[in-house]
Design a protein around this motif. Structure first.
Motif, PDB file in Angstrom:
ATOM      1  N   GLY A 126     -10.936   2.915  -2.203  1.00 11.93           N
ATOM      2  CA  GLY A 126     -10.461   3.325  -0.886  1.00 11.93           C
ATOM      3  C   GLY A 126     -11.472   4.203  -0.178  1.00 11.93           C
ATOM      4  O   GLY A 126     -12.531   4.527  -0.712  1.00 11.93           O
ATOM      5  N   GLY A 127     -11.127   4.595   1.051  1.00 13.01           N
ATOM      6  CA  GLY A 127     -11.960   5.542   1.786  1.00 13.01           C
ATOM      7  C   GLY A 127     -13.262   4.983   2.298  1.00 13.01           C
ATOM      8  O   GLY A 127     -14.157   5.745   2.682  1.00 13.01           O
TER       9      GLY A 127
ATOM     10  N   ALA B 203      -1.318   3.626  -5.744  1.00 16.18           N
ATOM     11  CA  ALA B 203      -1.165   5.066  -5.936  1.00 16.18           C
ATOM     12  C   ALA B 203      -1.206   5.783  -4.589  1.00 16.18           C
ATOM     13  O   ALA B 203      -1.823   5.300  -3.628  1.00 16.18           O
ATOM     14  CB  ALA B 203      -2.278   5.576  -6.843  1.00 16.18           C
ATOM     15  N   PHE B 204      -0.543   6.921  -4.523  1.00 14.75           N
ATOM     16  CA  PHE B 204      -0.561   7.738  -3.305  1.00 14.75           C
ATOM     17  C   PHE B 204      -1.825   8.586  -3.324  1.00 14.75           C
ATOM     18  O   PHE B 204      -2.047   9.370  -4.247  1.00 14.75           O
ATOM     19  CB  PHE B 204       0.686   8.625  -3.248  1.00 14.75           C
ATOM     20  N   ASP B 205      -2.659   8.399  -2.325  1.00 14.77           N
ATOM     21  CA  ASP B 205      -3.951   9.088  -2.280  1.00 14.77           C
ATOM     22  C   ASP B 205      -4.135   9.743  -0.925  1.00 14.77           C
ATOM     23  O   ASP B 205      -3.397   9.484   0.014  1.00 14.77           O
ATOM     24  CB  ASP B 205      -5.093   8.084  -2.533  1.00 14.77           C
ATOM     25  N   GLU B 206      -5.154  10.590  -0.826  1.00 11.81           N
ATOM     26  CA  GLU B 206      -5.579  11.064   0.490  1.00 11.81           C
ATOM     27  C   GLU B 206      -6.877  10.372   0.834  1.00 11.81           C
ATOM     28  O   GLU B 206      -7.817  10.351   0.030  1.00 11.81           O
ATOM     29  CB  GLU B 206      -5.776  12.574   0.541  1.00 11.81           C
ATOM     30  N   CYS B 207      -6.947   9.795   2.021  1.00 14.67           N
ATOM     31  CA  CYS B 207      -8.156   9.114   2.489  1.00 14.67           C
ATOM     32  C   CYS B 207      -8.899  10.062   3.418  1.00 14.67           C
ATOM     33  O   CYS B 207      -8.460  10.301   4.543  1.00 14.67           O
ATOM     34  CB  CYS B 207      -7.762   7.832   3.240  1.00 14.67           C
TER      35      CYS B 207
ATOM     36  N   ASP C 111       0.858  -1.179   0.000  1.00 14.81           N
ATOM     37  CA  ASP C 111       0.000   0.000   0.000  1.00 14.81           C
ATOM     38  C   ASP C 111       0.899   1.236   0.000  1.00 14.81           C
ATOM     39  O   ASP C 111       2.104   1.148   0.220  1.00 14.81           O
ATOM     40  CB  ASP C 111      -0.989  -0.024   1.168  1.00 14.81           C
ATOM     41  N   SER C 112       0.319   2.395  -0.258  1.00 17.26           N
ATOM     42  CA  SER C 112       1.132   3.587  -0.542  1.00 17.26           C
ATOM     43  C   SER C 112       1.517   4.368   0.702  1.00 17.26           C
ATOM     44  O   SER C 112       2.272   5.328   0.610  1.00 17.26           O
ATOM     45  CB  SER C 112       0.343   4.516  -1.469  1.00 17.26           C
ATOM     46  N   GLY C 113       0.974   3.991   1.843  1.00 21.57           N
ATOM     47  CA  GLY C 113       1.196   4.782   3.045  1.00 21.57           C
ATOM     48  C   GLY C 113       0.166   5.873   3.226  1.00 21.57           C
ATOM     49  O   GLY C 113       0.143   6.550   4.259  1.00 21.57           O
ATOM     50  N   GLY C 114      -0.711   6.060   2.242  1.00 20.61           N
ATOM     51  CA  GLY C 114      -1.728   7.110   2.331  1.00 20.61           C
ATOM     52  C   GLY C 114      -2.629   6.950   3.540  1.00 20.61           C
ATOM     53  O   GLY C 114      -2.949   7.920   4.238  1.00 20.61           O
ATOM     54  N   TYR C 115      -3.031   5.712   3.826  1.00 23.28           N
ATOM     55  CA  TYR C 115      -3.931   5.477   4.963  1.00 23.28           C
ATOM     56  C   TYR C 115      -3.220   5.738   6.283  1.00 23.28           C
ATOM     57  O   TYR C 115      -3.795   6.299   7.211  1.00 23.28           O
ATOM     58  CB  TYR C 115      -4.487   4.049   4.935  1.00 23.28           C
ATOM     59  N   GLN C 116      -1.929   5.342   6.379  1.00 25.92           N
ATOM     60  CA  GLN C 116      -1.188   5.570   7.618  1.00 25.92           C
ATOM     61  C   GLN C 116      -0.991   7.062   7.852  1.00 25.92           C
ATOM     62  O   GLN C 116      -1.136   7.546   8.969  1.00 25.92           O
ATOM     63  CB  GLN C 116       0.175   4.862   7.577  1.00 25.92           C
ATOM     64  N   VAL C 117      -0.707   7.799   6.770  1.00 28.04           N
ATOM     65  CA  VAL C 117      -0.549   9.245   6.900  1.00 28.04           C
ATOM     66  C   VAL C 117      -1.890   9.866   7.312  1.00 28.04           C
ATOM     67  O   VAL C 117      -1.947  10.773   8.147  1.00 28.04           O
ATOM     68  CB  VAL C 117      -0.008   9.840   5.581  1.00 28.04           C
ATOM     69  N   PHE C 118      -2.989   9.350   6.761  1.00 30.85           N
ATOM     70  CA  PHE C 118      -4.340   9.798   7.142  1.00 30.85           C
ATOM     71  C   PHE C 118      -4.583   9.572   8.630  1.00 30.85           C
ATOM     72  O   PHE C 118      -5.124  10.425   9.324  1.00 30.85           O
ATOM     73  CB  PHE C 118      -5.369   9.037   6.294  1.00 30.85           C
ATOM     74  N   SER C 119      -4.126   8.432   9.135  1.00 32.70           N
ATOM     75  CA  SER C 119      -4.380   8.120  10.545  1.00 32.70           C
ATOM     76  C   SER C 119      -3.460   8.905  11.481  1.00 32.70           C
ATOM     77  O   SER C 119      -3.662   8.925  12.683  1.00 32.70           O
ATOM     78  CB  SER C 119      -4.240   6.610  10.796  1.00 32.70           C
ATOM     79  N   LEU C 120      -2.448   9.579  10.908  1.00 34.22           N
ATOM     80  CA  LEU C 120      -1.555  10.442  11.706  1.00 34.22           C
ATOM     81  C   LEU C 120      -2.014  11.894  11.660  1.00 34.22           C
ATOM     82  O   LEU C 120      -1.195  12.806  11.718  1.00 34.22           O
ATOM     83  CB  LEU C 120      -0.122  10.376  11.137  1.00 34.22           C
TER      84      LEU C 120
END
Length: 379
Positions: free
Chosen positions: A223-224, A147-151, A95-104
């Motif tokens: 996603g999301g 892909a790198f996304d924003e969730c 995964d792109s890390g987008g979800y982890q960044v969202f959770s931070l």
């Protein structure tokens, strides 16, 4: 080396469920499939041999955010990628890390350029951009990279959801540009999946699914969802996206979910699932079984010497008793965490395998309706 191929082998006549086969350079994956989550290059408490032999996993996940921070790209590249590093010789999805960044949310700042965040390990600052995330995933070595996304969180107001979706789409253009201008890393093909966003707004989800479909990627993700919205809403938007995304490409519903969520997702046309639930719940004494849910901490299992689950084909589930597993959990023995995790993962893989059999046999709908009720029963 060939790009990922998807063969649609059977479509259910009463639902939108599909049986197919994904071909990658690290082997075939028959769908529908559940993918165990190996966040830091390891499925928690489970060995790669157990994933092969007991769980019968066909593909596992690695997490870009966590692997980037530890062990880091230098070590992963020196090892020859995650396959070589952890000894898993079948496909890997990163995964792109987008979800982890969202959770931070409290420790990150989003800009057009990317996401600036603080490491949860040492507080150091890092910037993820669509370009750097493509490069990082190349080095990790996923067969499928995201892909790198924003969730966006749930609930999100309309303006935030639309701005977030537009940003995700602009980032996707940059992901494809970088991906297409760089080479596969370790002698096998890497494949980029874009991600549908749009929160819980029908027009946004529709627009995003259409934009993603137009990219002609080898597979597509949704996603999301499963971020706090009501379950029926999750199903509604899953179906909407499936109806728009190409039929001849695999569809991946990210981060879902319970066994009954997975069966309903299959009925709506999803091919691929992942979730930390089987291992996380297993470590917390919750077992999913072919007969229903067991809280192995309960005293009622203290003298139950029957095997954990006689309904699935797993050497661990068919060998250890409920009483013994309860004892291990109460004694806080690490073996208890392993047995519970292996069992739950084996159950999930058994479930999607059974679903596939019933799709091909033509009685998926009636089987699914019976199973959804049974699997939610608390024993």
């Amino acid at each position: 080396m060939a790009a990922l191929q998807f063969e649609l082998q059977h479509t259910d006549t009463q639902t939108k469920a599909r049986a197919g086969k994904i071909t990658t350079d690290h082997g075939d994956i028959v769908t529908p499939i559940f993918m165990p989550v190996g966040t830091v290059g390891s499925v928690k408490a489970v060995t790669q041999q157990q994933l092969h032999e007991d769980v019968k996993a066909q593909i596992i996940l690695g997490n870009t955010y966590h692997l980037y921070l530890r062990p880091g790209l230098e070590i992963l590249e020196a090892a020859g990628g995650l396959h070589k590093f952890n000894g898993w010789d079948k496909p890997i999805l990163t995964d792109s890390g987008g979800y982890q960044v969202f959770s931070l949310a409290n420790n990150r700042k989003l800009t057009e350029e990317g996401a600036l965040f603080q490491s949860h390990i040492d507080g150091s600052k890092h910037l993820f951009t669509p370009e750097s995330v493509m490069d990082i995933q190349r080095i990790i070595g996923g067969d499928i990279i995201m892909a790198f996304d924003e969730c966006p969180p749930y609930p999100s107001d309309y303006k935030y959801a639309k701005d977030s979706m537009d940003l995700t789409h602009r980032w996707l253009d940059r992901c494809f540009k970088r991906f297409n201008s760089t080479a596969d890393k370790y002698g096998y093909t890497q494949n980029l999946f874009p991600i549908v966003q749009g929160s819980t707004y029908k027009d946004l989800r529709t627009a995003s699914a259409e934009f993603i479909a137009s990219q002609n990627a080898t597979g597509n993700a949704i996603g999301g969802l499963s971020v706090g919205e009501p379950t029926e809403m999750m199903y509604e938007y899953t179906e909407l996206c499936c109806d728009i995304l190409p039929k001849d490409k695999p569809r991946y519903l990210m981060g879902v979910g319970t066994p009954w969520n997975i069966l309903e997702g299959i009925a709506l046309g999803i091919d691929m699932f992942d979730c930390v639930m089987p291992t996380r719940n297993g470590r917390n004494a919750m077992l999913f079984t072919s007969h229903g849910i067991i809280n192995i901490d309960n005293k009622k299992w203290e003298k139950d010497f029957s095997v954990i689950d006689d309904g699935i084909d797993c050497p661990v589930s068919n060998f250890y008793s409920k009483a013994y597993l309860r004892h291990l959990m109460k004694a806080k023995e690490f073996l208890g965490l392993t047995i519970a995790s292996v069992h739950n993962l084996a159950f999930y893989l058994w479930l999607v395998t059974e679903a596939r059999k019933h799709i091909i046999a033509g009685d998926f709908k009636s089987w699914k309706e019976e199973m959804v009720v049974r699997l939610q029963t608390r024993l």
